[in-house]
Design a protein around this motif. Structure first.
Motif: not given
Lengths: 475, 181
Positions: A51-59
């Motif tokens: 599962l991809p971890q959530s990012q600081k910046v919206e991809p």
């Protein structure tokens, strides 16, 4: 982010698809339910590791078709958990013959893909497509016992209702497209907050889109399919339908309404409040008179959706946290309740509540677990269901939705009657002469996991509260 | 078509009038056949009327400068779906022998409900005058542009559709396959 770079973010979906196709091919040679089931389970585990971890910046994924925020991550974790438990349950479900079991797991994994896509969609087109894929797979799964007339009838009803409500929702989406010239939720959200939309028109749009999502969450007035479908479908599929599509429906509801259309809050709040009140009341009142446990749990799950809706109506951060925690708790306890029903029906060959009489003497472990799930559904502290109710009612009171909180509490008391009735049957009535047979190990593992979940999420609630607090933010 | 318009122009009949007349004629015909679909007592006839309705809608797309959509509409809806209906009717024993007549009460309830929905939506559509399209109205979209957007902005939905058809195919096989007794 380019198309190729975006692919990294759908690794879980790709793993599930690969697993599904391998199962489909394997099932030509192997028809052992356990082997295929374990393989499907390992695909789920692999997917959850990636599962991809959530990012600081919206991809910006796939030209903003998908997003990857902590909100979608929360639902992805829940969906993979649900699918894993359902696979364990289906291995132990005797009515499911080994004949088409490869196809069954193929469809189940594809359903998981559809749900993963739906909760991370950031575009009305993607939301429509993934919900439609999930519905299509649900219709097929309901009809899976094809020589059973109840199962076929349920599938047909489900299909007709589903087609109607999808049509209504699609009409709403087409009006949104006509108004804003885009289906991208981010752009729609900008236009909405700039106030470029007439109130009456927005109300119609919201009603139309709401109709489709109400069907998925089995909210009044789009709940009529639920009892027949829950009763007629194979019980493993019923367990899946009662939690999976409902979680997805709420995820999409929250994303569209609480995030992107929040500027129109005034327009939709009264309507959704009415839906919530009617859903709770109708679900609970009809559940009282049921004699079949699957049908009773169907009405109970309608009512539970009504409680969840309270947090959604409140719309504050606290309300949304309440909905998320409620969905998590509801997933655990409903999966558990249906798991127990399967375990019991494997040897009783019956789903009638009367036949649960005296179950305690013959099968104390299952009766105990079923009692825990029913108590949790009632909302008895310190089980997980209590915290769900506590959080949404608390949010309602803090935002001055006193009426909603009062109706919710009254309904919980009414609901206690029919949940307790089953416990009474199991513990206080005299048993009927029926022997219990061997119990499936995978099913017992699933029940053990879910029971532990209900107890831990109830007794040791702080980390779970932090989890939903972290998860309630959209980008 | 253009020759006809020139002929009419030379007789002093404006082009606008011709296009409008053609539109209203086709729209009226489509609506009439749509009524036939709903009111027909035989399901087979209803399916054939439906083919006419769908062709009429394809013609409306032509008026909207959406030529590709019109062609696809004819190919998929008239060519595939209505044919599928007709096959299903023929393969299902006795489905055509019974007549499908709703009671007067049911039909009137349905009529009132659909008219109410029609008027609400009609009012909404009339209230908003600035309906938008992704491309400026009147600009025609070439096939290569369509293909490019399917491979860029709409790549993911495009792939998801293929997944949906795969799942539907497997499901149809599971449900439709005859059981050996």
């Amino acid at each position: 982010m380019s198309l190729i770079e975006s692919i990294r973010f759908i690794t879980p979906e790709i793993i599930l698809l690969a697993g599904a196709i391998i199962i489909l091919m394997f099932s030509l040679f192997v028809s052992n339910k356990n082997v295929l089931g374990v393989f499907a389970l390992s695909a789920i585990v692999a997917a959850s590791l990636y599962l991809p971890q959530s990012q600081k910046v919206e991809p910006v994924l796939f030209f903003n078709m998908l997003t990857n925020d902590s909100f979608s991550l929360f639902f992805k974790e829940i969906i993979l958990f649900i699918t894993g438990i359902i696979i364990l349950i289906s291995i132990g479900y005797e009515e499911l013959k080994e004949k088409y079991i490869g196809e069954f797991f193929f469809l189940l994994l594809n359903g998981a893909i559809a749900m993963l896509l739906a909760v991370s969609s950031n575009n009305l087109l993607m939301i429509y497509l993934s919900i439609e894929m999930l519905s299509l797979i649900s219709y097929i799964l309901v009809a899976f016992l094809k020589n059973n007339t109840l199962s076929s009838e349920a599938a047909l009803k489900y299909f007709l209702f589903g087609a109607l409500s999808t049509g209504i929702m699609l009409y709403g989406i087409s009006l949104v497209y006509g108004l804003f010239g885009t289906t991208d939720l981010a752009m729609i959200s900008k236009a909405v907050s700039a106030g470029q939309i007439n109130n009456l028109v927005s109300l119609i749009l919201l009603v139309l889109i709401l109709a489709g999502l109400c069907f998925k969450c089995s909210l009044v007035p789009f709940h009529m399919w639920a009892p027949d479908v829950y009763q007629g479908a194979p019980t493993a599929v019923t367990a899946f339908l009662s939690v999976g599509p409902k979680a997805v429906g709420f995820a999409v509801l929250l994303r569209i309404f609480s995030n992107n259309f929040f500027h129109l809050y005034i327009n939709w709040v009264t309507l959704v409040m009415l839906i919530s009140i009617f859903t709770m009341t109708i679900g609970n009142v009809i559940a009282i008179s049921q004699t079949n446990i699957k049908r009773m749990l169907a009405y109970s799950s309608i009512a539970q959706a009504g409680y969840m809706l309270i947090g959604f109506v409140v719309g504050t951060a606290g309300g949304i946290e309440g909905v998320l925690y409620y969905i998590f708790a509801y997933t655990l306890m409903n999966l558990g309740a249906f798991g127990c029903v399967i375990l019991v029906s494997n040897y009783l060959k019956s789903d009638a509540i009367e036949d649960y009489a005296g179950l305690y003497k013959k099968d104390p472990v299952t009766s105990f677990m079923l009692s825990i799930f029913l108590l949790s559904l009632t909302g008895v502290p310190p089980l997980a269901g209590f915290w769900g109710k506590f959080l949404v009612f608390n949010a309602a009171i803090q935002s001055k939705f006193i009426l909603l909180a009062v109706v919710g509490v009254i309904n919980s008391i009414v609901a206690a009657y029919y949940y307790m009735r089953i416990i009474k049957f199991m513990y206080l009535e005299e048993p009927k002469a029926k022997e219990i047979g061997p119990k499936s190990v995978p099913l017992q593992i699933a029940l053990a996991i879910v029971t532990a979940g209900v107890l831990i999420a109830g007794l040791y609630v702080t980390p779970f509260l932090n989890w939903v607090k972290y998860s309630q933010s959209f980008f | 078509m253009s020759g006809l318009i020139q002929l009419l122009n030379s007789h002093g009949i404006p082009q606008d009038f011709v296009i409008k007349a053609a539109f209203y004629f086709i729209a009226a015909l489509t609506l009439l056949f749509a009524l036939f679909v709903v009111l027909s007592r035989h399901i087979f006839r209803a399916a054939v009327y439906l083919a006419v309705v769908l062709t009429g809608i394809a013609a409306v797309y032509l008026f909207l400068d959406a030529e590709f959509l019109a062609v696809v509409q004819v190919l998929i809806y008239v060519g595939a779906i209505v044919v599928l209906f007709i096959f299903t009717v023929m393969l299902t024993a006795d489905i055509d022998s019974g007549t499908f007549v709703g009671t007067l009460r049911r039909m009137s309830v349905a009529a009132v409900a659909s008219l109410a929905i029609f008027f609400i939506l009609f009012k909404v559509i009339n209230m908003v005058t600035a309906w938008k399209t992704a491309v400026p109205a009147g600009a025609s979209i070439s096939l290569s542009q369509l293909g490019k957007s399917l491979m860029t902005g709409y790549a993911l939905p495009f792939e998801v559709i293929s997944l949906i058809s795969l799942a539907a195919l497997v499901g149809a096989l599971v449900i439709g396959k005859a059981e050996k007794r």
